[in-house]
Write a protein that holds these residues in place. Structure first.
Motif, PDB file in Angstrom:
ATOM      1  N   PHE A 101       0.830  -1.206   0.000  1.00 20.55           N
ATOM      2  CA  PHE A 101       0.000   0.000   0.000  1.00 20.55           C
ATOM      3  C   PHE A 101       0.864   1.257   0.000  1.00 20.55           C
ATOM      4  O   PHE A 101       0.610   2.208  -0.743  1.00 20.55           O
ATOM      5  N   THR A 159       3.215   1.616  -3.359  1.00 22.92           N
ATOM      6  CA  THR A 159       2.531   1.840  -4.625  1.00 22.92           C
ATOM      7  C   THR A 159       1.732   3.144  -4.620  1.00 22.92           C
ATOM      8  O   THR A 159       1.095   3.483  -5.618  1.00 22.92           O
ATOM      9  N   ASN A 160       1.768   3.877  -3.504  1.00 23.29           N
ATOM     10  CA  ASN A 160       1.080   5.154  -3.408  1.00 23.29           C
ATOM     11  C   ASN A 160       2.122   6.267  -3.510  1.00 23.29           C
ATOM     12  O   ASN A 160       2.864   6.526  -2.561  1.00 23.29           O
ATOM     13  N   GLN A 161       2.202   6.921  -4.673  1.00 23.40           N
ATOM     14  CA  GLN A 161       3.255   7.911  -4.918  1.00 23.40           C
ATOM     15  C   GLN A 161       3.203   9.068  -3.929  1.00 23.40           C
ATOM     16  O   GLN A 161       4.248   9.574  -3.499  1.00 23.40           O
ATOM     17  N   GLN A 191      -5.544   9.307   3.544  1.00 23.02           N
ATOM     18  CA  GLN A 191      -5.381   8.373   2.434  1.00 23.02           C
ATOM     19  C   GLN A 191      -5.218   6.920   2.878  1.00 23.02           C
ATOM     20  O   GLN A 191      -5.016   6.046   2.043  1.00 23.02           O
ATOM     21  N   THR A 192      -5.324   6.671   4.180  1.00 21.00           N
ATOM     22  CA  THR A 192      -5.147   5.311   4.683  1.00 21.00           C
ATOM     23  C   THR A 192      -6.451   4.794   5.274  1.00 21.00           C
ATOM     24  O   THR A 192      -7.031   5.434   6.150  1.00 21.00           O
TER      25      THR A 192
END
Length: 414
Positions: A222, A225-227, A343-344
């Motif tokens: 997670f 892969t999250n820029q 975002q989590t």
């Protein structure tokens, strides 16, 4: 005054009794930890006059912390988070008693390895505490109030980070190490009692039945892969690793600025004093539009402050520079915390916060070791200038590699 009255929702989270107890717990525990930092650093430097020995304090805590943090994040997602906070803050309390006994017996100035060993135990405890605290807050506070909660959480943390070093320097200067460690214990005990008073929020249902290695793999995937999340964490990692001069403050205080443990305490508190002012501003004027761009600019400004601090020979000027560095650093702290919370998903917060703690928490301690080695090789002042330059270079590199972060704006519905 309009800055602090124009937004009636700025104190929304402070109206929640459970959140007030949460920040009180962190406040008192942080005061105790900051007193401990001052006492350990000054005792080690007084015994050795060696920057590498100061750096080893950070390494002793960072290595066990990094080894256990991912597992701590998994537990924070599959175990009651309050229970974790009770158990491992209890271990911190016993660690402080061990430091007290070493100092009282006079061994802390003669044999450093037992002290390093106790510091390592605190690193293990922190590996469980670091993901559990922010994950608990994310579970406690409604989603739309998380940016506000992040700002107030940062405000009270930094107030404690101002009070703690100042108290540590004063207590150590007037009463010595053993009494200072007792002060640490008392403050941490008060914080511990606030933790006990917090509500039990239960276990995140979606993560209960996952095997541990699958759970860890999902958390890592997670993040990586999250820029936006990865860019924010990497940016702070390199800024803290290269840009921090805090580990060398006993050496600056003694050899460059010619002040004692009391002066060291105020210098240690300077970044947090600037951060408090900025945190209050952010609570009333949260960063939303162009948050990513402001994140990059403030981290670059932090690097400039480190260069300026290295060149200063006046204790008042050095204090002001450190205060400015704390102000700009706190902008990045609040923005990064808000990014992580928004975002989590809740069932993954513990694992994501554990990765964050490895990136950020361990970089403080590893950065202390880097600072000690660099000072040993390059000299004290050139090593801090080098670190500030590397921070600015890191900002430029990550801006190119994470364009989504540079374009980010923050809203509670993101």
């Amino acid at each position: 005054m309009r800055l602090f009255t124009a937004n009636p929702e700025a104190r929304a989270t402070l109206r929640i009794p459970e959140f007030r107890r949460f920040v009180a717990a962190r406040f008192f525990i942080t005061i105790g930890i900051q007193i401990q930092f001052i006492v350990v650093g000054w005792e080690v430097y007084s015994a050795t006059h060696d920057p590498l020995s100061l750096g080893l304090i950070g390494l002793s805590e960072a290595l066990p912390f990094m080894a256990i943090a991912l597992f701590g994040g998994h537990l924070a997602d599959v175990t009651d988070r309050k229970k974790l906070l009770i158990i491992f803050n209890g271990i911190l309390l016993f660690s402080v008693l061990g430091m007290f006994l070493l100092s009282y017996s006079g061994l802390s100035g003669k044999a450093l390895w037992p002290l390093y060993g106790i510091v390592a135990i605190t690193g293990i405890a922190r590996g469980f505490i670091a993901p559990a605290f922010p994950a608990y807050m994310g579970q406690l506070i409604p989603r739309h109030l998380l940016p506000n909660a992040s700002a107030w959480n940062s405000t009270f943390w930094h107030i404690a980070a101002v009070c703690g070093p100042a108290l540590g320097g004063l207590i150590y200067g007037f009463f010595g190490g053993p009494i200072a460690y007792l002060g640490t214990f008392i403050f941490m005990l008060i914080g511990y009692l606030f933790i006990v008073s917090l509500p039990k929020l239960g276990i995140t249902a979606k993560a209960i039945k996952e095997p541990i290695f699958l759970s860890l793999k999902k958390g890592l995937r997670f993040v990586f892969t999250n820029q936006i999340i990865l860019g924010a964490l990497t940016l702070d990692l390199f800024a803290v690793f290269f840009g921090g001069a805090v580990a060398m403050l006993p050496m600056f205080a003694s050899e460059i600025l010619h002040t004692g443990p009391v002066g060291l305490g105020f210098l240690r508190a300077a970044p947090a004093s600037g951060a408090i002012i900025m945190a209050l501003i952010l609570a009333y004027r949260p960063v939303t539009v162009n948050a990513g761009r402001k994140l990059f600019l403030n981290v670059a400004a932090f690097g400039v402050c480190m260069i300026a601090f290295a060149l200063s020979t006046n204790v008042i000027v050095s204090f002001l520079i450190l205060a400015i560095s704390g102000a700009v650093d706190n902008v990045s702290v609040v923005i990064r915390s808000t990014i992580l919370q928004l975002q989590t998903p809740d069932e993954m917060r513990g694992r994501v916060m554990s990765v964050n703690s490895i990136f950020i928490g361990s970089s403080n301690e590893i950065g202390e070791m880097e600072s000690g080695i660099a000072a040993k090789i390059m000299g004290l002042i050139p090593s801090v200038i080098f670190g500030g330059c590397m921070t600015i270079l890191s900002v430029a590199s990550i801006y190119k590699l994470a364009p989504k972060l540079g374009k980010l704006s923050l809203h509670a519905e993101d």
